[in-house]
Design an enzyme around this catalytic site. Structure first.
Site: not given
Ligand code: GRF
Length: 249
Positions: A44, A133-135, A152, A205, A234
């Site tokens: 997170g 992490m789920r589609i 991503h 993606d 990010e």
């Molecule tokens: C990030 O690198 C994002 O691109 C990928 O999952 C990671 C999540 O990181 N989808 P966090 O849980 O926000 O630290």
């Protein structure tokens, strides 16, 4: 199980209003804050970036209405609790027989039906997949057109599709999608990778890009060291993307 119990909620969550006029002046039309639903599965840190940007007023007229985690032990849950952001754990089950047809909307899993009800109940305007992490199914996504965005950890072409990305220096590299995109870039021996925020479409993606940034791969990089540098980027990108979406909604 049906969605009826969720439809029977009678209470309403009020939307926060903010003044759009000068200080002390009543705005002619009070504006509502943009309400985010942030979906997480792990650490997170991107959720934290959004919380910080809102608390520091770098992101204004935006609030996190709800955080949803499919993992009860995700550290992101603790981050939300620490900042008094509503957070809920929704177990993600895909048991045989747990799928059923919702009339005219195709098929959603039981968990997606619950998620839909929660997002609607909390009046979410924009759904941010921040390490989710789920589609999500086509049926789920059809309910929120251009309202779901994803982070991503690799570079996607402008429209999100295709298998080649042209970097700023003109080199062409493969597009890395799905799990372990950071490792895929390292294994491919490319010199640059990055991160992309894009609209979510049913193909994984592969949705239109909102913003992205390149990150150089340096000698000796491991998956962990590279991912850490990507995450640092990010944390800025996700705030920028929400700001851009706010002006388009
Ligand atoms: C990030 O690198 C994002 O691109 C990928 O999952 C990671 C999540 O990181 N989808 P966090 O849980 O926000 O630290």
């Amino acid at each position: 199980m049906s969605g009826d119990i969720y439809e029977s909620f009678a209470w309403e969550i009020p939307r926060k209003r903010h003044a759009s006029g000068k200080p002390g002046e009543m705005p002619e039309t009070p504006q509502h804050s943009l309400r985010l639903g942030v979906l997480i599965s792990g650490s997170g840190s991107n959720l934290q970036a959004l919380i910080d940007a809102i608390e520091n007023k770098q992101l204004t007229e935006v609030e996190i209405a709800l955080v949803v985690s499919n993992n009860a032990n995700a550290y992101g849950v603790q981050r939300a609790l620490k900042h008094n952001v509503p957070v809920i754990y929704v177990p993600w089950v895909r048991l045989a027989g747990a799928q059923f047809t919702v009339p005219q909307k195709g098929e959603m899993s039981e968990s997606e039906v619950k998620l839909t009800a929660l997002l609607q109940l909390f009046k979410v305007d924009l759904i941010v997949l921040a390490g989710w992490m789920r589609i999500l199914s086509t049926a789920f996504l059809e309910q929120f057109p251009r309202q779901v965005i994803n982070l991503h950890p690799a570079l996607l072409p402008d429209d999100g599709t295709g298998h080649i990305y042209t970097t700023q220096d003109g080199s062409q590299i493969p597009v890395f999608r799905g799990l372990h995109a950071v490792k895929q870039a390292l294994d491919a021996g490319v010199k640059v990778t990055g991160s992309t925020v894009h609209y979510v479409t049913p193909e994984v993606d592969a949705g239109p890009v909102i913003c992205r940034e390149e990150v150089a791969i340096v000698p000796g990089d491991t998956e962990e060291s590279l991912h850490e540098r990507i995450k640092a980027i990010e944390h800025r990108l996700i705030v920028e993307a929400v700001r851009m979406c706010k002006s388009n909604i």
